[in-house]
Design a protein around this motif. Structure first.
Motif, short mmCIF file in Angstrom:
data_model
loop_
_atom_site.label_atom_id
_atom_site.label_comp_id
_atom_site.label_asym_id
_atom_site.label_seq_id
_atom_site.Cartn_x
_atom_site.Cartn_y
_atom_site.Cartn_z
N ALA A 19 0.84 -1.20 0.00
CA ALA A 19 0.00 0.00 0.00
C ALA A 19 0.87 1.25 0.00
O ALA A 19 0.63 2.20 -0.75
N VAL A 20 1.93 1.24 0.82
CA VAL A 20 2.81 2.41 0.89
C VAL A 20 3.50 2.64 -0.46
O VAL A 20 3.64 3.77 -0.92
N CYS A 21 3.89 1.56 -1.11
CA CYS A 21 4.56 1.69 -2.41
C CYS A 21 3.61 2.30 -3.45
O CYS A 21 4.02 3.16 -4.24
N VAL A 22 2.35 1.87 -3.43
CA VAL A 22 1.35 2.43 -4.34
C VAL A 22 1.12 3.92 -4.03
O VAL A 22 1.02 4.75 -4.94
N ILE A 23 1.06 4.26 -2.77
CA ILE A 23 0.83 5.65 -2.36
C ILE A 23 2.01 6.53 -2.79
O ILE A 23 1.83 7.64 -3.30
N ASP A 24 3.24 6.01 -2.64
CA ASP A 24 4.41 6.73 -3.13
C ASP A 24 4.32 6.97 -4.64
O ASP A 24 4.62 8.07 -5.12
#
Lengths: 355, 355
Positions: A316-321
């Motif tokens: 999720a964090v990678c997608v948000i980045d």
């Protein structure tokens, strides 16, 4: 209502804001001055010899540095290993100080990378056979590196035990995306009127960790000795059937860095992030049983699934980045923009690699 | 040898590594526990009333929070302003504690955003007329915001004094770039064989700060009440003669965040970063006397000028962030990649805005 709320797949709960999604991954702050919880942890120290020269430990200048953090619950297994080993010809492996809350290798084993890695391998093999820590059942047969202050290798140890020792870990995550002509001028459109869509993987329901959750199309840990781009190309082929010719076009786009605390232990982690444009005529294929399915979704669709908790937390964090770097989440449309970014790039209290 | 070493323009010195260039901007770490230098600073506190309701200061729950840091050398001017003001009908403005090293508004002025901003304006106007701090000669007539923990506005104060009080500041920086067909497969080529070149501005030799240094094509501070994209469009027109139609295509790409210490004081700063693709037939034009010239350079050329110290320090960081996001600097070609990124995204000890 999104289809996702009716999903047969697991979630981590639902979230009101993107900041909450990020903090579900960056769930721990190491603040030993003020936080009594942090003061309970055992600090794992190693002498930071600048080379693997066995004689370098003769220098009294060699400083010990903190390379990991352990929950107190993990200490008894190491202590009983120690006691069993304490015979005349086999000295104990660890020095454990319950006042300072430190864990160190005993001098007999502490001097070189090789001696530390070898005894650690023996310890973990024994603890696995004794079923001392449940997480060792997820044995990966893959070695993870531990670095000193100048990027020197201090220790190499089985991946499955990395959370228990709270060492820094490293991986690559690849955002696969397509650009398609778009008549609209939404925030995910580029200036040339193209819309970005993203490929997302559904992890296989039989995967050891996070079965059924959403993920990047390709991601993998970086084992001792591998370069980043080698890892990208290898994992693209293994996980999504993408050719090395296509995979080598992946563009490095920075890192995400966070500190997670979970039932498995402490995980200070850095992911090297790559963006890979995938031509519209190419469809990723599950190739090794780790992925159940691939989807090509709009960024709005993906955002609703982030808030529905369908993603593995660090994915999720990678997608948000990705959404931040491509303007889909910005300072004008999310009031917590700066806090989100702070939580995607946190400083970690252990040193990292040099190449 | 690059032309730059023969330049008639100023530099900040030469650097061996990109990490050194970044640390020339992120030159300060606030560590009051361990660093005696940090212990000498005066902490600027304001009551963090969640609203600007004048009655909210009646609550004993209102917590004071640190919003700035001052060099001890800045304190005597405030103290003598205080003493001059200390008559029966005009109470002193500040409460200064030399033991705890704190600076606070006196209760008479402390209660609301309006009362604080009004007296701060009066203080700074007087200090400017007395020439108490040389930096006030660079008076901008522009108000900068100071925020509380929920993004509430606590104070609005003249930009020229922001470094002296060490408050967080905010700006936008726009990376202007072009994509041109490229036969080579260098690291700055995208998968479609295009090469990225970047527009760079040479600051006018008559500019108040950093004359003659290299800069983004467009950059500006965010004044109280402006949105990010409004600031981008306004500055694109003012500084580079770019039309609003083109400027609104700028894509938000995250932030850079660093803590600078200089002769002017302490500067914890966040820049909202935008990438703007500029069609090959459009050439930016100096429009307001702030820019001397624009250049379109390859990323390799720009890298050599970064190492030659030709960039204004925070503009160098913005360029390096662009190179990281576009794969030109990556984990396989710079051994200090993770340290570079850590120095581009540092946590700051004061709260920031919400929108």
């Amino acid at each position: 209502m999104s289809e996702s709320t009716l999903s047969k797949y697991p979630t981590t709960g639902t979230y009101r804001t993107i900041l909450q999604v990020v903090q579900n991954c960056n769930s721990f702050e190491y603040d030993p001055i003020n936080d009594p919880e942090c003061q309970k942890l055992y600090k794992f120290y190693i002498p930071d010899n600048p080379t693997s020269d066995p004689t370098s430990n003769n220098s009294e200048k060699t400083k010990e540095i903190m390379v990991g953090l352990l929950d107190p619950e993990s200490i008894p297994a190491l202590e009983s290993f120690n006691n069993n080993k304490n015979t005349d010809d086999e000295p104990p492996v660890f020095v454990i100080d319950h006042t300072d809350r430190t864990l160190k290798f005993a001098p007999h084993y502490a001097s070189t990378q090789q001696s530390r890695s070898q005894i650690m391998s023996q310890v973990l093999t024994t603890l696995k056979s004794q079923n001392a820590w449940p997480i060792l059942a997820k044995w990966r047969n893959e070695k993870y590196p531990v670095y000193g202050k100048t990027g020197n290798l201090l220790l190499s140890m089985e991946r499955a035990a990395s959370y228990t020792f709270g060492i820094r870990t490293y991986g690559v995550h690849i955002n696969g995306y397509t650009k398609t002509a778009s008549p609209s001028s939404s925030s995910s459109s580029s200036s040339s009127g193209e819309e970005i869509k993203m490929w997302v993987a559904r992890r296989s329901l039989t995967k050891q960790t996070w079965p059924g959750f959403l993920d990047q199309i390709v991601a993998g840990g970086i084992a001792t000795g591998y370069s980043m781009i080698d890892t990208v190309v290898k994992e693209c082929e293994e996980e999504a059937g993408l050719s090395p010719e296509l995979a080598k076009n992946a563009v490095a786009a920075g890192t995400i860095q966070y500190f997670t605390r979970s039932q498995y232990g402490l995980q200070p982690e850095t992911q090297y992030v790559y963006d890979l444009e995938i031509p519209e005529n190419i469809v990723p294929k599950p190739n090794d049983g780790e992925v159940g399915a691939f989807y090509l979704w709009s960024l709005d669709e993906i955002k609703s699934r982030l808030l529905a908790g369908e993603f593995k937390p660090n994915c999720a964090v990678c997608v948000i980045d990705f959404m931040i770097r491509h303007g889909h989440i910005n300072g004008d449309n999310d009031p917590e923009y700066l806090k989100i970014i702070d939580n995607i790039h946190v400083p970690l209290p252990m040193p990292g690699p040099s190449i």
